[in-house]
Design a protein around this motif. Structure first.
Motif, short mmCIF file in Angstrom:
data_model
loop_
_atom_site.label_atom_id
_atom_site.label_comp_id
_atom_site.label_asym_id
_atom_site.label_seq_id
_atom_site.Cartn_x
_atom_site.Cartn_y
_atom_site.Cartn_z
N ASP A 1 1.61 -11.99 4.60
CA ASP A 1 1.17 -10.72 4.01
C ASP A 1 -0.36 -10.65 3.94
O ASP A 1 -0.95 -9.57 4.03
CB ASP A 1 1.79 -10.52 2.63
CG ASP A 1 1.41 -11.63 1.66
OD1 ASP A 1 1.28 -12.78 2.10
OD2 ASP A 1 1.25 -11.34 0.46
N ARG A 2 -1.02 -11.81 3.81
CA ARG A 2 -2.48 -11.82 3.77
C ARG A 2 -3.06 -11.65 5.18
O ARG A 2 -4.11 -11.03 5.36
CB ARG A 2 -2.99 -13.11 3.15
CG ARG A 2 -2.50 -13.34 1.73
CD ARG A 2 -3.45 -14.17 0.92
NE ARG A 2 -4.66 -13.43 0.60
CZ ARG A 2 -5.65 -13.93 -0.14
NH1 ARG A 2 -5.56 -15.15 -0.59
NH2 ARG A 2 -6.72 -13.21 -0.39
N ARG B 1 -4.22 -8.09 11.18
CA ARG B 1 -4.38 -6.63 11.26
C ARG B 1 -5.03 -6.22 12.57
O ARG B 1 -4.57 -5.31 13.26
CB ARG B 1 -5.22 -6.14 10.08
CG ARG B 1 -5.45 -4.62 10.13
CD ARG B 1 -6.34 -4.14 9.00
NE ARG B 1 -6.60 -2.71 9.14
CZ ARG B 1 -6.21 -1.79 8.28
NH1 ARG B 1 -5.52 -2.12 7.20
NH2 ARG B 1 -6.49 -0.51 8.49
N ASP C 1 -7.06 1.19 3.29
CA ASP C 1 -5.87 0.63 2.66
C ASP C 1 -5.41 -0.59 3.45
O ASP C 1 -5.49 -0.62 4.69
CB ASP C 1 -4.74 1.67 2.63
CG ASP C 1 -5.05 2.81 1.67
OD1 ASP C 1 -5.87 2.60 0.75
OD2 ASP C 1 -4.49 3.91 1.85
N ASP C 2 -4.91 -1.58 2.74
CA ASP C 2 -4.36 -2.80 3.37
C ASP C 2 -5.37 -3.51 4.27
O ASP C 2 -5.02 -4.03 5.32
CB ASP C 2 -3.10 -2.46 4.18
CG ASP C 2 -1.97 -1.96 3.30
OD1 ASP C 2 -1.89 -2.42 2.15
OD2 ASP C 2 -1.20 -1.11 3.76
N MET C 3 -6.62 -3.50 3.86
CA MET C 3 -7.67 -4.25 4.57
C MET C 3 -8.46 -5.02 3.51
O MET C 3 -9.19 -4.42 2.72
CB MET C 3 -8.57 -3.29 5.36
CG MET C 3 -9.81 -3.94 5.95
SD MET C 3 -9.49 -5.27 7.13
CE MET C 3 -11.18 -5.69 7.58
N ASP C 4 -8.26 -6.33 3.47
CA ASP C 4 -8.83 -7.12 2.38
C ASP C 4 -9.91 -8.10 2.80
O ASP C 4 -10.83 -8.38 2.04
CB ASP C 4 -7.72 -7.94 1.68
CG ASP C 4 -6.83 -7.08 0.82
OD1 ASP C 4 -7.19 -5.91 0.57
OD2 ASP C 4 -5.75 -7.56 0.41
N LYS D 1 -5.48 -0.60 13.38
CA LYS D 1 -4.74 -1.86 13.43
C LYS D 1 -4.44 -2.28 14.87
O LYS D 1 -3.32 -2.64 15.23
CB LYS D 1 -3.43 -1.76 12.62
CG LYS D 1 -3.65 -1.41 11.16
CD LYS D 1 -2.34 -1.35 10.39
CE LYS D 1 -2.58 -0.99 8.94
NZ LYS D 1 -1.34 -0.93 8.14
N ARG E 1 -1.82 -9.86 7.53
CA ARG E 1 -1.71 -8.44 7.91
C ARG E 1 -2.84 -7.60 7.33
O ARG E 1 -3.05 -6.47 7.76
CB ARG E 1 -0.35 -7.90 7.47
CG ARG E 1 0.81 -8.40 8.32
CD ARG E 1 2.08 -7.63 8.03
NE ARG E 1 2.61 -7.93 6.72
CZ ARG E 1 3.48 -8.91 6.46
NH1 ARG E 1 3.90 -9.69 7.44
NH2 ARG E 1 3.92 -9.12 5.23
N LYS E 2 -3.56 -8.14 6.35
CA LYS E 2 -4.67 -7.42 5.73
C LYS E 2 -6.02 -8.02 6.13
O LYS E 2 -7.03 -7.75 5.49
CB LYS E 2 -4.52 -7.45 4.21
CG LYS E 2 -3.25 -6.78 3.70
CD LYS E 2 -3.13 -6.92 2.19
CE LYS E 2 -1.84 -6.28 1.68
NZ LYS E 2 -1.70 -6.40 0.21
N THR E 3 -6.01 -8.82 7.20
CA THR E 3 -7.21 -9.54 7.62
C THR E 3 -7.59 -9.18 9.05
O THR E 3 -6.72 -9.14 9.93
CB THR E 3 -6.98 -11.06 7.53
OG1 THR E 3 -6.66 -11.42 6.18
CG2 THR E 3 -8.20 -11.84 7.97
#
Length: 759
Positions: free
Chosen positions: A367-368, A525, A237-240, A209, A370-372
Motif C-alpha cells: 500500500d505504501r 505509483r 491524492d494517494d501520493m506520499d 500514475k 502504490r503511493k510512492t
C-alpha cells in the motif's frame, strides 16, 4: 480537525513497546518468506468457521487529533468460550526458551486487534492467543489469555497516549509540507530550454500514475527538473513519497543540493539519504551485536528519542546529519536512516534499495509502494546493474573449503558440502572452459537446501572464528543462488565455467533484466527513468521494462553546436594495432592540447592502454599529466578532480566507463577538452555472446544489444563531461576509424554532428 494519521496496529505497538538491542549474529535473508509460509501453514489447519487475515480498523479522535488504526489479525477462531484472536510468530529460538512474557510487543499487537474486535462486537471479554512456531522443527507453542474489554480499552488508551506526542510531531511536519508545497515556485529565475517540458512531463506522469522514459541532455538540470515536479505532485491524492535513486555518490549530492535550493525557497519537507552500512558504520568492523557495538546495544531503547529529535530540528538528513544525531543518541547510523524512511517525504539512495531482490527495503509494504514515485537518475546504468542483481554464482572451491574446515568436527555440514562438491564435479568439463547447461540438476538443488539448513544450525549457535566467517560467506552465496534460481526462465542462461586449476563455477546469468524491472516498477505509483544518454532510445526503453502504454520524452540539446569543436581521428585502436598506432595517438592527443588551451581528460578502454598512452604522451609533451589509479577510494578521487582548476593546464588520463567518465561535473574552465579513444566495445566473451544470440533470436540486432549500444553509451557519457552550461566551450576528439561508419555516426548526438575529420 488538525489532521489524521493512518497507522497499522503493528506500527503503533512497535513504536511504543519496542526495546532491546540490534543483534544480527546470524539472520537469514529468507526470514520474511519463511514467516509468511509458516503463517499460511498454520492458517490452513484452522477449523471450519475460523477466519484468517481478518481486517480490523478503529477511529480514535481526541484533542484535535485523529488516528485511523488498522491491521489484519492472523486468525479469528471460534471456541466454546467465545472468539479467540490468534497471533502467529515464527521464531529461530528453541521453544523451551520462550515464556509468556518473552515478547511483550507481540502481546501488545494481539491485544490491539482484540480491542478493536471486542469494541466492534460489543464483547465484555475476549481471548487472545500467541502461537509460536519453531522455524526448523515446525513445532508449536501456544499461550492463551483472557482480557476484559475494560482492560483492553485501558491498554489502548495508554498506548495511544504514549504515541500521541510523536503523532503530533508527524502532523506538524505534514502541515509544514502541505503549507509550503503550494507556494513553491521553480527555484531559478527561469527555466533552461527543455526544463519546463521535462518538469511538466514528470508531473503529468505522476498524476496519471504512469511511467516516463526521458532523455534529457547533459547540463539541462535533470535533477531539479524531476524533483521539483515530483514534490509538487505530493499534493495529489494517494501520493506520499518520492524515492530518488542513483548509481553514484556524486549524483546523490546533486539531489541533496536541489532539495537545499528548494528549502531556501521556503519548502519544508523531510528527506533522508541512505548510505551503505559498511561506509556509515562507526566501528572498525561491521558487527551488529550488542557486546561489540555500543550503537547496537540498547538501540531500540533510544531510537524513538533520536527520531523525534532529528525530525524537530532537521529537514535534510544527509550522511553528516545522520552521523551527528546517531552519535548524540548512541544509535546505529545505518538502522537510524532506515527507520527514518518510514516518516520522510523524499528518500535518496542507491538503485538496490528498490530493485535488488537481496537488499530491497522489506518495510516497503504494497500500500505504501502504490503511493510512492520512483525517480531513477542516470537510468542507463540500471540495465547492467539489474543484470548483475538478478544473476548469481556458486563455486566448487567454496564447498571444498567448508568440507576441509569442518571435517572431523561436524559431519552433517561436511557431508552437505561434499554432496554439492560431487554435484558440481559432475558438471565439470576438461574439454571446454565455458558451456551452456539446460538446467540446474534437481539433486544439486536439494543438496543446496540441505546445506543451507545445516549451515543455519551452526551459525545460529554463534559459531566464531575465521572458518565461521568463511561459512557465512558460502551460506549467503548459496542462499543468493537459490533465491535467483526462483527467477530463472527464458530470460536466463545457465553457465558452467571450468578452470584449468580444476575449479568449477555455476552461474545463473540474467540476459534480459527488462521483465524483472517492469514487475518491480509496476508495484509503484510511477517510475520516471531519465538520463542524458538513453541512446538509442528504443533499446533503453525496452531494456528498462518500458511498454507501449508508457510516456516517452526526447529533448534536444539546449546548447549551440558552435560550443563544441568535435573532431574524429580515424586511427585504429583495435587491440592488435595499438602498439603500432601508439606514437601517432600520442601526437594527436598532444595536438589537441596545443590547439585548445586549458585542462583535458582523455579516456581509454582499459588501464593497460591508458598507461601505454600516458607514458608515450609524456615523451612528447611537457604539460602536467595525471593518471587514474586502480581501485581509487573516494578521497583519492576527489584529490584527482581537485587538480582541474580554472585557468590550469592539466591532462588527465582515465578509463572509459570508469569513475571519471560519468557523473563528474567540471564546470566552465575546469575542463576544456575531452578525447575518447576507442568505441567502448567490451571484449568478446562467452556471456556477451549469449546476450547477442538471445537478442538475435528475438529478432533484434544481437551484436548491437550486446556490444555496440552499451559501448557507445560509455563514449557519450565521457563526452558529456565537457559542456555543462550555456557558457562552456571546448573540444571533443573521437579517436577510432569506426566512428566514421554509418552505424556509429547515427548514434552521435545532434550537437556533435558538425564534426571535422583529422587526417
Amino acid at each position: 480537525m488538525e489532521g489524521a494519521i493512518t497507522i497499522s496496529v503493528r506500527e503503533l505497538v512497535s513504536y511504543v513497546y519496542r526495546t532491546g538491542s540490534i543483534d544480527e549474529r546470524f539472520q537469514t535473508n529468507a526470514a520474511l518468506v519463511e514467516g509468511t509460509a509458516i503463517h499460511q501453514e498454520i492458517q490452513k489447519k484452522y477449523k471450519e468457521g475460523d477466519q484468517s487475515e481478518v481486517f480490523l480498523e478503529y477511529e480514535y479522535e481526541k484533542d484535535q487529533m485523529q488516528l485511523h488504526i488498522q491491521g489484519r489479525c492472523d486468525g479469528l477462531l471460534e471456541s466454546e468460550k467465545g472468539p479467540i484472536i490468534d497471533e502467529i510468530k515464527s521464531t529461530a529460538m528453541e521453544l523451551d526458551e520462550i515464556e509468556e512474557t518473552t515478547h511483550l510487543v507481540y502481546w501488545a499487537q494481539a491485544k490491539g486487534y482484540a480491542f478493536i474486535y471486542a469494541r466492534k462486537e460489543k464483547l465484555n471479554h475476549i481471548q487472545v492467543q500467541l502461537t509460536y512456531v519453531q522455524k526448523k522443527t515446525k513445532e508449536k507453542k501456544r499461550f492463551l489469555r483472557t482480557f476484559t474489554y475494560e482492560e483492553l480499552s485501558t491498554f489502548m488508551e495508554e498506548t495511544i497516549e504514549e504515541y500521541s506526542s510523536y503523532a503530533r510531531i508527524l502532523l506538524h511536519i505534514r502541515e509544514q509540507k502541505n503549507q509550503t508545497i503550494p507556494d513553491l515556485s521553480f527555484p531559478f529565475p527561469s527555466y533552461r530550454e527543455g526544463q519546463r517540458k521535462l518538469a511538466g512531463s514528470v508531473y503529468r506522469t505522476v498524476k496519471e500514475k504512469r511511467n516516463l522514459f526521458a532523455q534529457a541532455p547533459t547540463g539541462i538540470g535533470k535533477t531539479i527538473s524531476t524533483l521539483f515536479p515530483a514534490i509538487k505532485a505530493l499534493e495529489l491524492d494517494d501520493m506520499d513519497r518520492i524515492f530518488y535513486l542513483t548509481a553514484k555518490t556524486i549524483t546523490r549530492a546533486t539531489a541533496e543540493e536541489a532539495l537545499l535550493k528548494m528549502k531556501e525557497m521556503g519548502l519544508q519537507l523531510r528527506s533522508v539519504t541512505l548510505t551503505a552500512k559498511d561506509k556509515i558504520c562507526f566501528q572498525e568492523e561491521t558487527i551488529c551485536q550488542p557486546d561489540y557495538c555500543p550503537f547496537a546495544d540498547g538501540y531500540y531503547d533510544r531510537i524513538n528519542g533520536a527520531v523525534v529529535d532529528i525530525l524537530l530540528h532537521e529537514t535534510q538528513m544527509t550522511r553528516p546529519v545522520i552521523e551527528e544525531y546517531a552519535r548524540k543518541h548512541r544509535v546505529c547510523p545505518f538502522e537510524f536512516s532506515l527507520d527514518l524512511t518510514d516518516v520522510v517525504d523524499v528518500i535518496i539512495g542507491d538503485y538496490n534499495y528498490i530493485f535488488d531482490p537481496r537488499v530491497s527495503l522489506k518495510r516497503l509494504m504494497p500500500d505504501r509502494k502504490r503511493k510512492t514515485a520512483l525517480l531513477v537518475d542516470e537510468s542507463h546504468n540500471l540495465v547492467e546493474r539489474a543484470r548483475e542483481m538478478y544473476s548469481a554464482s556458486i563455486h566448487l572451491q567454496s564447498y571444498m573449503t567448508v568440507k576441509e574446515d569442518w571435517h572431523g568436527e561436524n559431519d552433517t555440514i561436511t557431508k552437505a558440502a561434499m554432496a554439492i562438491e560431487k554435484g558440481l564435479n559432475r558438471l565439470y568439463s576438461s574439454e571446454e572452459e565455458y558451456r551452456r547447461l539446460e538446467s540446474v540438476p534437481g539433486e544439486l538443488e536439494e543438496n543446496m537446501e540441505r546445506f543451507l539448513s545445516e549451515a543455519e544450525s551452526i551459525l545460529q549457535d554463534d559459531a566464531e572464528g575465521e572458518r565461521a566467517d568463511r561459512l557465512v560467506d558460502v551460506y549467503f552465496e548459496s542462499q543468493r543462488f537459490m533465491k535467483i534460481l526462483e527467477f530463472v526462465d527464458e530470460h536466463y542462461r545457465i553457465i558452467g565455467e571450468s578452470t584449468v586449476e580444476g575449479n568449477f563455477n555455476l552461474k545463473l546469468f540474467c540476459l534480459d533484466p527488462s521483465h524483472v524491472l517492469k514487475e518491480t516498477t509496476k508495484s509503484f505509483r510511477s517510475g520516471i527513468f531519465f538520463s542524458a544518454t538513453l541512446s538509442p532510445f528504443a533499446y533503453y526503453k525496452e531494456m528498462l521494462g518500458g511498454g507501449k502504454e508508457d510516456y516517452i520524452l526526447h529533448l534536444p540539446s539546449p546548447y549551440d553546436s558552435s560550443q563544441i569543436d568535435v573532431m574524429i581521428t580515424p586511427l585504429s585502436t583495435r587491440y592488435k594495432n595499438r602498439a603500432h598506432t601508439l606514437t601517432e595517438l600520442a601526437r594527436r592527443l598532444q595536438h589537441q592540447v596545443e590547439e585548445h588551451s586549458g585542462n583535458h581528460l582523455f579516456f581509454f578502454p582499459s588501464y593497460q592502454y591508458m598507461e601505454m598512452a600516458y607514458y608515450e604522451f609524456r615523451k612528447l609533451s611537457d604539460v602536467d599529466a595525471v593518471m587514474q589509479e586502480r581501485g581509487m577510494g573516494e578521497d583519492r578521487r576527489e584529490d584527482f578532480l581537485a587538480q582541474f582548476e580554472v585557468g590550469g593546464r592539466l591532462v588527465g588520463f582515465a578509463v572509459l566507463g570508469g569513475i571519471f567518465s560519468e557523473g563528474v561535473d567540471l564546470r566552465g574552465d575546469r575542463l576544456n577538452g575531452v578525447a575518447v579513444v576507442g568505441i567502448g566495445l567490451a571484449p568478446r566473451s562467452f556471456e556477451k555472446e549469449l546476450i547477442k544470440d538471445y537478442f538475435n533470436e528475438k529478432k533484434r540486432n544481437g551484436y548491437d544489444y550486446a556490444y555496440v549500444f552499451p559501448g557507445m553509451n560509455k563514449v557519450l557519457q565521457a563526452g558529456g563531461r565537457l559542456i555543462r552550461s550555456e557558457t562552456d566551450y571546448g573540444a571533443i576528439q573521437l579517436v577510432d576509424d569506426r566512428f566514421l561508419s554509418k552505424k556509429y555516426l547515427q548514434l552521435l548526438p545532434g550537437d556533435w554532428e558538425n564534426y571535422r575529420i583529422l587526417n
